[in-house]
Motif scaffolding. Structure first.
Motif, PDB file in Angstrom:
ATOM      1  N   LEU A 211     101.333  12.599  38.159  1.00 36.12           N
ATOM      2  CA  LEU A 211     102.020  12.902  36.894  1.00 36.12           C
ATOM      3  C   LEU A 211     101.734  14.337  36.447  1.00 36.12           C
ATOM      4  CD1 LEU A 211     101.484   9.551  34.950  1.00 36.12           C
ATOM      5  CD2 LEU A 211     103.617  10.387  35.973  1.00 36.12           C
ATOM      6  N   GLU A 212     100.530  14.814  36.667  1.00 40.99           N
ATOM      7  CA  GLU A 212     100.221  16.205  36.334  1.00 40.99           C
ATOM      8  C   GLU A 212     101.043  17.165  37.187  1.00 40.99           C
ATOM      9  OE1 GLU A 212      95.573  15.722  34.787  1.00 40.99           O
ATOM     10  OE2 GLU A 212      96.008  16.673  36.729  1.00 40.99           O
ATOM     11  N   VAL A 213     101.219  16.831  38.454  1.00 38.50           N
ATOM     12  CA  VAL A 213     102.052  17.659  39.330  1.00 38.50           C
ATOM     13  C   VAL A 213     103.486  17.681  38.809  1.00 38.50           C
ATOM     14  CG1 VAL A 213     103.063  17.810  41.640  1.00 38.50           C
ATOM     15  CG2 VAL A 213     100.607  17.401  41.377  1.00 38.50           C
ATOM     16  N   PHE A 214     104.010  16.518  38.443  1.00 38.63           N
ATOM     17  CA  PHE A 214     105.369  16.474  37.893  1.00 38.63           C
ATOM     18  C   PHE A 214     105.474  17.349  36.652  1.00 38.63           C
ATOM     19  CE2 PHE A 214     108.693  15.011  35.147  1.00 38.63           C
ATOM     20  CZ  PHE A 214     109.761  14.782  36.000  1.00 38.63           C
ATOM     21  N   GLU A 215     104.524  17.207  35.736  1.00 37.04           N
ATOM     22  CA  GLU A 215     104.556  17.975  34.489  1.00 37.04           C
ATOM     23  C   GLU A 215     104.490  19.481  34.755  1.00 37.04           C
ATOM     24  OE1 GLU A 215     102.339  14.654  31.631  1.00 37.04           O
ATOM     25  OE2 GLU A 215     101.185  16.257  32.587  1.00 37.04           O
ATOM     26  N   SER A 246     104.574   0.422  40.999  1.00 40.33           N
ATOM     27  CA  SER A 246     105.671   1.383  41.112  1.00 40.33           C
ATOM     28  C   SER A 246     106.500   1.412  39.836  1.00 40.33           C
ATOM     29  CB  SER A 246     106.563   1.025  42.305  1.00 40.33           C
ATOM     30  OG  SER A 246     105.867   1.179  43.521  1.00 40.33           O
ATOM     31  N   ILE A 247     106.728   0.251  39.247  1.00 37.46           N
ATOM     32  CA  ILE A 247     107.491   0.190  37.999  1.00 37.46           C
ATOM     33  C   ILE A 247     106.731   0.894  36.882  1.00 37.46           C
ATOM     34  CG2 ILE A 247     108.328  -1.386  36.210  1.00 37.46           C
ATOM     35  CD1 ILE A 247     109.027  -3.337  38.535  1.00 37.46           C
ATOM     36  N   ALA A 252     106.286   5.817  33.450  1.00 40.44           N
ATOM     37  CA  ALA A 252     105.562   7.019  33.028  1.00 40.44           C
ATOM     38  C   ALA A 252     106.344   8.278  33.376  1.00 40.44           C
ATOM     39  CB  ALA A 252     104.179   7.053  33.689  1.00 40.44           C
ATOM     40  N   LEU A 253     107.008   8.275  34.526  1.00 40.63           N
ATOM     41  CA  LEU A 253     107.836   9.408  34.925  1.00 40.63           C
ATOM     42  C   LEU A 253     109.049   9.555  34.005  1.00 40.63           C
ATOM     43  CD1 LEU A 253     107.637   8.828  38.748  1.00 40.63           C
ATOM     44  CD2 LEU A 253     106.930  10.952  37.611  1.00 40.63           C
ATOM     45  N   CYS A 258     111.836  12.496  34.248  1.00 37.71           N
ATOM     46  CA  CYS A 258     112.229  12.339  35.645  1.00 37.71           C
ATOM     47  C   CYS A 258     113.717  12.011  35.738  1.00 37.71           C
ATOM     48  CB  CYS A 258     111.409  11.238  36.301  1.00 37.71           C
ATOM     49  SG  CYS A 258     111.700  11.025  38.069  1.00 37.71           S
ATOM     50  N   ALA A 259     114.415  12.650  36.675  1.00 40.25           N
ATOM     51  CA  ALA A 259     115.872  12.511  36.768  1.00 40.25           C
ATOM     52  C   ALA A 259     116.302  11.306  37.584  1.00 40.25           C
ATOM     53  CB  ALA A 259     116.483  13.773  37.363  1.00 40.25           C
ATOM     54  N   TYR A 260     115.523  10.918  38.566  1.00 43.74           N
ATOM     55  CA  TYR A 260     115.879   9.776  39.416  1.00 43.74           C
ATOM     56  C   TYR A 260     114.672   9.360  40.250  1.00 43.74           C
ATOM     57  CZ  TYR A 260     116.123  12.952  43.451  1.00 43.74           C
ATOM     58  OH  TYR A 260     115.804  13.862  44.435  1.00 43.74           O
TER      59      TYR A 260
END
Length: 370
Positions: A211-215, A246-247, A252-253, A258-260
Motif C-alpha cells: 500500500l505504501e508503494v501504491f501511495e 485479497s478482498i 484498502a486499494l 486504485c483504478a482496477y
C-alpha cells in the motif's frame, strides 16, 4: 450488441472494447533496455484491435529483474529505449498502452525459461536477491537477504521514479505487479513474510508495504493517469494468501484511488496445488468485483470468444485478459468480432483482408483497388 466489444473506461482512459492484452515477459532486453524484439512484438499486438495493451513486467531497478534479459525502467537509457519503441508504434496504432511495473524479490536472478529458468548465482552473472524475509523460493536456492528499512525505502522510491518515467513516455496507465510470487506478493503472503516488525504478522501489517508503494506512485503522477494492480487472489496453499485477504487488500486499494484489479492466482510457492481448466480463475475476479465494486480484469484459460462474451455479459468481470492465447493468435480480437457480429479497429493497410461476407468487420470502410 456484443458486450465484449462495448467501450469501457479505466479512469479517464477510454477503451474501445473489453479485451486486454495481459503483460507477458519476453526476456529480450539488453541491460534493461527495450530491443528491436519489443518493437516487433508490441507493434504486432498493437495491430490486434484489443482495447488495451499492457507492456510486460518491467523492473524498477536492476536487482528487481526476473532474469538478466528483463525489461527495465530505472534510468535515462532504459526510458529512451522504450520511448523509441513506443514512438514507432504510435505512428500506426492509437491503442492505449499501459505498463506493468514490478520487482521480482526472491524470484529474481533466474535464467530465461528456454534456458532452464533456474537461479543464476552471482558468480554466474546473477545477483543477490532480496525479500521481506530470508526465505528461499525453492528448496535448493540460497536465501534472499531480508530487506531493511534502507532497502524498503530504495525500492519504494524506485517504483515512484519508474512511474514518473512511464508518465513522461506518454503511457496511458500503470499496473503494479503484486502477483505471481514477486516482491509485493511476497509481502502479502504469510508463507513468504515472517517479519517481526510493522511489515509482518497480521494482515494489516503484511499489506502495509504494497500500500505504501501504491501511495508513493499515486503521489508522483497526475490524477488522470490510472494506476491499477495485478494480484494473485490465492496462493493455492493452505495457510497462505487467499480470497478473503485479497478482498481486504482490494478494499484498502479502493480507498487510495486504485483504478482496477487484474486478478490472477498462484506463483508464490512450489507447494501450490492448481488444477487449470477453462475460466478457472474467473470466480476470483467475480468475487472481488462483487465485494469491492472495483473494475476487474479476469484471466485464466479464456480462449473462446463466446466465453469472453459471457464473462462480460453476466457481470463476472469488466474486462478479460489474454496472454498465451493472443501470442498464438495475434488477431484473436478480429476473429472474436467476426463471431460476435461486432466491429473492430484495424489499420487501413489491412482492410482488404476482410473475408467475403464480413465486409462490415472493420466498419464502413472504403477501399478502392486498381
Amino acid at each position: 450488441m456484443s458486450q465484449l466489444f462495448s467501450p469501457f473506461s479505466i479512469g479517464q482512459v477510454t477503451l474501445s472494447n473489453r479485451i486486454i492484452i495481459a503483460p507477458m515477459c519476453q526476456y529480450s532486453a539488453n541491460e534493461g533496455a527495450a530491443s528491436d524484439w519489443h518493437l516487433l512484438h508490441l507493434g504486432n499486438l498493437a495491430m490486434s484491435g484489443a482495447g488495451l495493451l499492457i507492456i510486460e513486467a518491467t523492473a524498477v531497478e536492476p536487482a528487481g529483474r526476473i532474469s538478466p534479459a528483463d525489461l527495465g525502467l530505472w534510468s535515462d537509457a532504459t526510458e529512451a529505449a522504450l520511448g523509441r519503441v513506443l514512438s514507432s508504434i504510435r505512428q500506426y496504432s492509437n491503442m492505449p498502452i499501459a505498463i506493468q511495473l514490478g520487482h521480482a524479490g526472491r524470484k529474481a536472478s533466474t535464467a530465461a525459461p528456454w534456458d532452464g529458468g533456474e537461479l543464476v548465482r552471482p558468480e554466474q552473472g546473477g545477483w543477490q536477491t532480496v525479500a521481506p524475509s530470508a526465505l528461499a523460493f525453492a528448496a535448493n536456492d540460497p536465501a534472499p537477504i531480508e530487506l531493511d528499512r534502507s532497502g524498503l525505502h530504495r525500492i519504494l522510491q524506485a517504483f515512484a521514479l519508474a512511474a514518473q518515467r512511464a508518465h513522461r513516455l506518454g503511457i496511458s496507465a500503470i499496473e503494479i505487479h503484486a502477483a505471481h510470487g514477486y516482491l509485493l506478493h511476497q509481502f502479502l503472503s504469510p508463507l513468504s513474510n515472517t517479519r517481526q516488525d510493522e511489515y509482518g504478522g497480521r494482515l494489516e501489517n503484511r499489506m502495509r508495504y504494497p500500500l505504501e508503494v501504491f501511495e508513493a506512485m499515486r503521489a508522483v503522477v497526475p490524477d488522470n493517469m490510472p494506476i491499477g494492480i495485478r494480484i494473485s487472489a490465492t496462493d493455492w496453499v493452505d495457510g497462505g494468501w487467499d480470497l478473503p485477504q485479497s478482498i481486504a487488500f482490494a478494499l484498502a486499494l479502493r480507498e487510495r484511488g486504485c483504478a482496477y484489479i487484474h486478478v490472477s492466482t498462484g506463483g508464490l510457492s512450489t507447494l501450490q496445488q492448481i488444477h487449470p481448466a477453462p475460466n478457472y480463475q474467473v470466480p476470483f475476479a467475480e468475487a472481488i468485483r462483487a465485494e469491492t465494486g472495483l473494475p476487474t480484469i479476469a484471466v485464466g484459460l479464456i480462449t473462446e470468444p463466446e466465453e469472453a462474451e459471457a464473462i462480460i455479459a453476466t457481470g463476472r468481470a469488466d474486462m478479460v485478459g489474454l496472454a498465451r492465447g493472443i501470442l498464438y493468435n495475434p488477431r484473436w480480437p478480429w476473429h472474436a468480432a467476426a463471431k460476435l457480429n461486432a466491429q473492430i479497429e484495424a489499420p487501413p493497410q489491412y482492410w482488404r483482408c476482410q473475408p467475403y461476407g464480413l465486409k462490415t468487420l472493420f466498419g464502413d470502410v472504403r477501399f478502392r483497388q486498381r
